[in-house]
Design an enzyme around this catalytic site. Sequence first.
Site, PDB file in Angstrom:
ATOM      1  N   ASP A 127       0.816  -1.221   0.000  1.00 36.16           N
ATOM      2  CA  ASP A 127       0.000   0.000   0.000  1.00 36.16           C
ATOM      3  C   ASP A 127       0.844   1.262   0.000  1.00 36.16           C
ATOM      4  OD1 ASP A 127      -2.536  -1.300   0.063  1.00 36.16           O
ATOM      5  OD2 ASP A 127      -2.326  -1.651   2.214  1.00 36.16           O
TER       6      ASP A 127
ATOM      7  N   ARG B 235      -1.462   3.922  16.952  1.00 30.79           N
ATOM      8  CA  ARG B 235      -1.756   4.838  15.846  1.00 30.79           C
ATOM      9  C   ARG B 235      -1.621   6.325  16.175  1.00 30.79           C
ATOM     10  NH1 ARG B 235      -0.282   0.993  13.991  1.00 30.79           N
ATOM     11  NH2 ARG B 235      -1.176  -0.297  12.351  1.00 30.79           N
TER      12      ARG B 235
ATOM     13  N   ASP C  38      -7.726   2.273  10.937  1.00 35.63           N
ATOM     14  CA  ASP C  38      -6.513   3.100  11.010  1.00 35.63           C
ATOM     15  C   ASP C  38      -6.654   4.448  10.309  1.00 35.63           C
ATOM     16  OD1 ASP C  38      -5.253   1.326  12.626  1.00 35.63           O
ATOM     17  OD2 ASP C  38      -4.111   0.335  11.032  1.00 35.63           O
TER      18      ASP C  38
ATOM     19  N   SER D 179      -1.778 -10.589   6.629  1.00 32.01           N
ATOM     20  CA  SER D 179      -1.499  -9.178   6.860  1.00 32.01           C
ATOM     21  C   SER D 179      -1.206  -9.021   8.351  1.00 32.01           C
ATOM     22  CB  SER D 179      -2.728  -8.358   6.453  1.00 32.01           C
ATOM     23  OG  SER D 179      -2.616  -7.064   7.009  1.00 32.01           O
TER      24      SER D 179
HETATM   25  N1  ARG Z   1      -8.291  -4.632  13.727  1.00 34.81           N
HETATM   26  C1  ARG Z   1      -7.272  -4.164  14.591  1.00 34.81           C
HETATM   27  C2  ARG Z   1      -7.527  -2.750  15.029  1.00 34.81           C
HETATM   28  O1  ARG Z   1      -8.182  -2.051  14.321  1.00 34.81           O
HETATM   29  C3  ARG Z   1      -5.852  -4.361  14.121  1.00 34.81           C
HETATM   30  C4  ARG Z   1      -5.581  -4.505  12.664  1.00 34.81           C
HETATM   31  C5  ARG Z   1      -4.139  -4.729  12.418  1.00 34.81           C
HETATM   32  N2  ARG Z   1      -3.777  -4.804  11.046  1.00 34.81           N
HETATM   33  C6  ARG Z   1      -3.279  -5.883  10.415  1.00 34.81           C
HETATM   34  N3  ARG Z   1      -2.900  -5.761   9.208  1.00 34.81           N
HETATM   35  N4  ARG Z   1      -3.160  -7.024  10.994  1.00 34.81           N
HETATM   36  O2  ARG Z   1      -7.087  -2.298  16.053  1.00 34.81           O
END
Ligand code: ARG
Length: 413
Positions: free
Chosen positions: A18, A97, A126, A175
């Site tokens: 990305d 984040r 995110d 991922s």
């Molecule tokens: N769903 C989780 C959150 O929003 C974490 C996502 C993490 N990303 C990944 N590519 N595993 O906090």
Amino acid sequence: MSNTTKSKVALAFSGGLDTTVCVPLLKEEYGYDEVVGVTVDVGQPAEEFDEADETAEALGVDTFVVDAKAEFADLCFDAVRANADYQGYPLGTALARPVIAQAILDVAIEEGCDAVAHGCTGKGNDQLRFEAVWRGSDLEVIAPIRELGLTRDWEVEYAAEHDLPVDGGNGGDWSIDTNLWSRSVEGDALEDPNYVPPEDIYEWTATPGDAETELVELTFEEGYPVALNGEEMDPVELTETLNDLAGKHGVGRTDMMEDRMLGLKVRENYEHPAATALLTAHEALEGLVLTAEERQFKQQVDAQWSQKAYEGLVMAPLVDALEGFIATTQERVTGTVTLKFEGGQCRPVGRDSEFATYSESAASFDTETVDGIAQEDATGVAKYHGFQTRLANKAKEATKQTTEALPDGGSEQ
Ligand code: ARG
């Protein structure tokens, strides 16, 4: 999107697909002259920085690496004081984040950028967490993947056509998002909620049951973890050490359906050995120290704190206010907790504090009078207990009997 030439944009850069395709897109589609990549260290494995480095070099992008580990670990320890989790997940990605976003914004301003950009899609959390921080500045905020409606397949093709350096080690099936607090694994076959994950998705946690049972003592001062087995450590070292220790026992695995902010559900797998150990121990110490009413009310405060953290809004005024309450309760959350790591589980098996709201002699069956209170004093309380329930049920019973006594048995016709 416009074709007028603007000068400089700071891109949240990981070297993954990305953010890699974002580099040419920011120039071609958004008209920027220069892209600087910013990578923020919140405890990712070293390979991720190597990968980001290599990719940036191949793309001819200048990069900045900001070390925010200490700051991030401090925030994670605030989360411990709030017993923070979201639907069972200790919030690793979510907590990181705002720290990452702020570090990127700081670089962008320092470097005289006109804009900040991220490679998040329009489906996840995110994008919201980054932009909650960035939109407080005057810089333009750009989200190429979301704004151009790009799909993964399109990106792969675009990368091939433009000869972009993708797939340098990040070509696995999953991922993955890793930081000090948790490792998250999602995507591909794991998107089927009924697909049972193979052991090899786990990197931080060994197969539960493989290691010998172990006891670990954690020390807290005002709710903050400060030492492990009597050895004082800073938050980063303590978390890293405990990730290893608890990870060996397979402690801290979560396989869940997570409700994202936009409402979409996602199947997530997490590993968070240190977080699980610290949260378990902290709650055990609160159990010894806090009064019943403090514990009960704090659950609501903790739930609100966790919700804001999930939303990436730890800088919200509400969080400050909640932390005021938390800080007052934590003044007495000082002491030690012994945890037992056993077959993927982590249980408190001992706790000690000078602030214990607990009297062994009062609770014991062996003493007659404590604080001037004798066993018989409970008789009056016992007589009153359930008084209203008894009255209400008697009244109900009486009405039933009256109705049944009517000639038509109480039927309405
Ligand atoms: N769903 C989780 C959150 O929003 C974490 C996502 C993490 N990303 C990944 N590519 N595993 O906090």
